[in-house]
Design a protein around this motif. Structure first.
Motif, PDB file in Angstrom:
ATOM      1  N   LYS A 159       0.802  -1.226   0.000  1.00 26.91           N
ATOM      2  CA  LYS A 159       0.000   0.000   0.000  1.00 26.91           C
ATOM      3  C   LYS A 159       0.833   1.273   0.000  1.00 26.91           C
ATOM      4  O   LYS A 159       0.376   2.301  -0.469  1.00 26.91           O
ATOM      5  N   ILE A 160       2.016   1.217   0.564  1.00 30.98           N
ATOM      6  CA  ILE A 160       2.802   2.451   0.681  1.00 30.98           C
ATOM      7  C   ILE A 160       3.975   2.454  -0.294  1.00 30.98           C
ATOM      8  O   ILE A 160       4.126   3.374  -1.096  1.00 30.98           O
ATOM      9  N   LYS A 161       4.795   1.414  -0.224  1.00 29.17           N
ATOM     10  CA  LYS A 161       6.047   1.471  -0.985  1.00 29.17           C
ATOM     11  C   LYS A 161       5.837   1.229  -2.475  1.00 29.17           C
ATOM     12  O   LYS A 161       6.402   1.937  -3.304  1.00 29.17           O
ATOM     13  N   LEU A 162       5.024   0.213  -2.818  1.00 30.31           N
ATOM     14  CA  LEU A 162       4.874  -0.112  -4.226  1.00 30.31           C
ATOM     15  C   LEU A 162       4.370   1.067  -5.058  1.00 30.31           C
ATOM     16  O   LEU A 162       4.942   1.368  -6.114  1.00 30.31           O
ATOM     17  N   PRO A 163       3.319   1.787  -4.599  1.00 28.12           N
ATOM     18  CA  PRO A 163       2.884   2.939  -5.399  1.00 28.12           C
ATOM     19  C   PRO A 163       4.001   3.972  -5.563  1.00 28.12           C
ATOM     20  O   PRO A 163       4.089   4.625  -6.598  1.00 28.12           O
ATOM     21  N   LEU A 164       4.860   4.076  -4.551  1.00 28.69           N
ATOM     22  CA  LEU A 164       5.919   5.083  -4.628  1.00 28.69           C
ATOM     23  C   LEU A 164       7.032   4.684  -5.596  1.00 28.69           C
ATOM     24  O   LEU A 164       7.742   5.542  -6.104  1.00 28.69           O
ATOM     25  N   ILE A 165       7.207   3.377  -5.823  1.00 34.22           N
ATOM     26  CA  ILE A 165       8.278   2.985  -6.747  1.00 34.22           C
ATOM     27  C   ILE A 165       7.751   2.684  -8.149  1.00 34.22           C
ATOM     28  O   ILE A 165       8.517   2.300  -9.027  1.00 34.22           O
ATOM     29  N   LEU A 166       6.454   2.878  -8.386  1.00 35.73           N
ATOM     30  CA  LEU A 166       5.928   2.616  -9.734  1.00 35.73           C
ATOM     31  C   LEU A 166       6.657   3.389 -10.837  1.00 35.73           C
ATOM     32  O   LEU A 166       6.919   2.829 -11.893  1.00 35.73           O
ATOM     33  N   PRO A 167       6.986   4.673 -10.624  1.00 28.90           N
ATOM     34  CA  PRO A 167       7.725   5.373 -11.693  1.00 28.90           C
ATOM     35  C   PRO A 167       9.043   4.685 -12.025  1.00 28.90           C
ATOM     36  O   PRO A 167       9.411   4.591 -13.201  1.00 28.90           O
ATOM     37  N   ALA A 168       9.747   4.171 -11.020  1.00 25.08           N
ATOM     38  CA  ALA A 168      11.008   3.470 -11.290  1.00 25.08           C
ATOM     39  C   ALA A 168      10.739   2.217 -12.114  1.00 25.08           C
ATOM     40  O   ALA A 168      11.477   1.904 -13.053  1.00 25.08           O
ATOM     41  N   ILE A 169       9.658   1.509 -11.798  1.00 26.63           N
ATOM     42  CA  ILE A 169       9.331   0.312 -12.573  1.00 26.63           C
ATOM     43  C   ILE A 169       8.985   0.695 -14.009  1.00 26.63           C
ATOM     44  O   ILE A 169       9.355   0.008 -14.964  1.00 26.63           O
ATOM     45  N   GLY A 170       8.319   1.837 -14.178  1.00 24.89           N
ATOM     46  CA  GLY A 170       8.004   2.321 -15.522  1.00 24.89           C
ATOM     47  C   GLY A 170       9.264   2.562 -16.335  1.00 24.89           C
ATOM     48  O   GLY A 170       9.371   2.143 -17.486  1.00 24.89           O
ATOM     49  N   ILE A 171      10.242   3.212 -15.723  1.00 25.20           N
ATOM     50  CA  ILE A 171      11.488   3.500 -16.439  1.00 25.20           C
ATOM     51  C   ILE A 171      12.206   2.216 -16.794  1.00 25.20           C
ATOM     52  O   ILE A 171      12.715   2.043 -17.910  1.00 25.20           O
ATOM     53  N   ILE A 172      12.232   1.275 -15.846  1.00 24.15           N
ATOM     54  CA  ILE A 172      12.884  -0.005 -16.125  1.00 24.15           C
ATOM     55  C   ILE A 172      12.208  -0.694 -17.298  1.00 24.15           C
ATOM     56  O   ILE A 172      12.855  -1.245 -18.182  1.00 24.15           O
ATOM     57  N   SER A 173      10.876  -0.623 -17.336  1.00 23.26           N
ATOM     58  CA  SER A 173      10.160  -1.284 -18.425  1.00 23.26           C
ATOM     59  C   SER A 173      10.531  -0.691 -19.770  1.00 23.26           C
ATOM     60  O   SER A 173      10.792  -1.431 -20.726  1.00 23.26           O
ATOM     61  N   ILE A 174      10.591   0.625 -19.879  1.00 27.43           N
ATOM     62  CA  ILE A 174      10.888   1.207 -21.192  1.00 27.43           C
ATOM     63  C   ILE A 174      12.339   0.923 -21.588  1.00 27.43           C
ATOM     64  O   ILE A 174      12.641   0.659 -22.746  1.00 27.43           O
TER      65      ILE A 174
END
Lengths: 350, 279
Positions: A253-268
């Motif tokens: 609930k707290i950490k995952l939403p905060l690291i979503l942008p990093a996961i987005g960058i990794i995906s691209i």
């Protein structure tokens, strides 16, 4: 950062994703800032009187010249070559004929669609395996007061610094039925019956190579997500704990939403790296991407078309057409990321 | 962070998972290196055992050193990597200084133009790059590789260094200007020493893909005299595929230098990656 770079070496490019983040703001505000800069420029009386500042040109010249001459011009040159064909020793403009051949002529189109399909699967394996494992490892590494975390970090990153050639051959040997390391290992856990020469079977070869590539690059998502997790301020975590949100719930609930942008960058970055991958397949399976083209991806297809291999004669124009398709695919991916995904991901400023 | 979440079973589980993955990450490297020191029989009979006095054998290394010209390949890789790195850092820092220090028309546009190369891989330009190199007679020279890698490394270098340079204090630079230093002196004497940590980060990120690249050496410089160690190892292994001692030794020789460099610089590298977060 991938990167890779990509090609730009994937490692190179991928590692710095943290800063790529800033690039977004850069894109969006570029126009705005430029206007502002110009207004300031005009209103400042000193600026308008200033003579041409040669040192700016001298500082910029070497980088701009090398980059333009070796990268940008050849890139457009390649796009342009895709519209020509070599007829009777001279380049003739044929419009989109090369693309018609690529999509319509069964000699080409079967291989092209096969390579594209394989490439998409290669990317899907990365997304499904690399990201979840990367998140788990990073979450564990960032847990407070973990001993030896520097050791784990250093060790898990080691495969990422090795070249594709080493990785390709090392795994080829380990998975080889001749040597018996893989069957021996499976025997230890009583699963020897599962062993087959994975790299030699059409059904498994591509998936195996995808997993080998994940093994090699897992360090990058791990480090970037680790960095993102470290950047979450303590107050946020403490506030969550005060509200009784701890453990797994805290993570989801707290950490995952905060690291979503990093996961987005990794995906691209994974997307760009995968759609111009070549080295691993070439080292492990050769330019023919065997068995029976089952591991052929766009990079190896481009290499054979453009450079020629064994009985096939190289054709720079068809090579350019394939490179153009790769360029378009990557461009579409980057645009989808920048304009659709990136703008919807909520970012938090601390 | 809070200590409330730490409990013994939890941290034991964390160690177990991390240790398991560390083994997965290191095992292939380990098995290649230990087997390269064994005799052919031992490689097949006991692949998992480290070399003992009975099975210790350097025949693989002798074959590699006798057959392949690895010293030459190492030298080529070294020249290409160091030269490209030098140009990327010098040109990248100069451009980054211009972009971060001066306001001029088209500043942002220039930054954007130079950043394009971060997302678009230079590999896609290969067809025209090869034509360019053929036209200028640079095929099968190390110069061709150095030029390509410099262009490849510049976008990221400029991008990172621009951010770091805009953090250098203006007072310092203005003090230099009042003392009559030229803009060039300010850049080389005042600013460059201050951004050395950022330069080291850029250096590591630029170096690894160049050293490991197979594509451009294969296409632009495949001749015997200009092979890099990555291409050399690839071709050597392709030829000696049935000589397991030689293949394992060649792999180990290719792994060890990178591994040693990495262990020396790992702190720098990891700090570079996480520096976006760790303040």
């Amino acid at each position: 950062m991938i990167l890779t770079l990509h090609g730009s070496g994937p490692v190179g490019v991928r590692g710095n994703v943290v800063r790529l983040d800033a690039m977004k703001a850069f894109y969006v505000h570029a126009e705005l800032d430029r206007d502002r800069a110009e207004t300031e420029h005009m209103t400042a009386p000193a600026a308008s009187k200033r003579p041409f500042r040669w040192h700016i040109a001298i500082f910029l010249a070497p980088a701009v010249l090398v980059y333009t001459a070796i990268m940008i011009l050849p890139l457009f040159g390649t796009l342009q070559l895709a519209l020509f064909r070599n007829i009777a020793q001279s380049q003739v403009f044929v419009g989109l004929d090369n693309f018609r051949t690529l999509f319509g002529d069964p000699n080409w189109s079967v291989n092209f669609w096969n390579a594209l399909r394989n490439n998409v699967w290669f990317f899907i394996i990365h997304m499904l395996v690399q990201n979840p494992i990367g998140v788990v490892l990073a979450a564990l590494l960032s847990s407070p007061k973990l001993h030896f975390s520097a050791f784990y970090r250093t060790a898990i990153f080691i495969p990422t610094i090795l070249s594709f050639v080493i990785v390709g051959f090392a795994w080829k040997l380990i998975l080889s039925p001749l040597w018996g390391v893989a069957p021996n290992l499976l025997d230890l856990i009583g699963l020897k019956s599962l062993f087959t020469p994975w790299l030699g079977k059409e059904d498994y070869a591509l998936t195996t190579l995808g997993l080998i590539s994940v093994w090699q690059f897992i360090g990058i998502p791990m480090m970037l997500i680790y960095a993102a997790l470290l950047s979450i301020p303590d107050e946020v975590i403490e506030a969550a704990e005060c509200d009784g949100v701890t453990g797994m719930a805290q993570f989801w609930k707290i950490k995952l939403p905060l690291i979503l942008p990093a996961i987005g960058i990794i995906s691209i970055l994974t997307f760009v790296g995968n759609f111009n991958a070549f080295d691993l397949i070439y080292s492990a399976q050769g330019a023919l991407a065997g068995p029976n083209y089952s591991t052929d991806i766009l990079g190896t297809f481009l290499y054979r078309a453009f450079f020629g291999f064994q009985l096939q004669v190289g054709d720079p124009n068809m090579g350019a057409a394939i490179a153009t398709m790769m360029f378009l695919i990557i461009l579409v991916g980057v645009c989808i990321y920048l304009f659709l995904i990136q703008t919807r991901l909520r970012r938090y400023q601390f | 962070m809070s200590k409330a979440t730490v409990s013994l079973p939890r941290s034991a589980a964390a160690h177990a998972v991390l240790l398991a993955y560390t083994v997965i990450a290191l095992f292939p490297v380990f098995i290649i290196v230990i087997n390269s020191f064994k005799s052919r029989n031992a490689i097949f009979r006991t692949p998992m055992a480290p070399p003992t006095t009975e099975t210790f054998d350097l025949v693989g290394y002798r074959t590699v050193l006798a057959q392949g010209d690895f010293l030459q390949y190492f030298q080529n890789s070294f020249i290409v990597t160091v030269a490209s790195l030098f140009f990327v850092l010098l040109f990248g820092a100069m451009a980054a200084f211009a972009l971060s220090e001066y306001r001029f028309r088209g500043n942002k546009l220039m930054g954007l133009y130079l950043a394009l190369g971060i997302m678009i891989p230079i590999r896609l330009a290969t067809v025209a790059i090869l034509q360019l190199m053929v036209a200028s007679g640079l095929v099968n020279t190390l110069t061709a590789l150095i030029l390509v890698y410099t262009a490849q490394g510049l976008p990221l270098a400029v991008f990172i260094l621009t951010e770091f340079m805009s953090g250098v204090s203006d007072d310092l630079k203005n003090a230099g200007r009042i003392d009559g230093l030229s803009e060039y002196t300010i850049f080389f004497r005042l600013v460059l020493p201050l951004v050395r940590p950022a330069m080291a980060t850029v250096a590591v990120f630029t170096m690894i893909p160049i050293w490991n690249d197979l594509w451009f050496p294969l296409i632009l410089a495949p001749s015997e005299g200009t092979k890099t160690v990555t291409l050399g190892a690839q071709m050597f292994i392709g030829q000696y595929v049935t000589n397991w001692n030689a293949v394992l030794a060649a792999l180990s020789l290719a792994i060890l230098p990178v591994l040693i460099l990495y262990l020396v610089f790992s702190r720098q590298l990891i700090r570079g990656i996480t520096s976006g977060a760790v303040k």
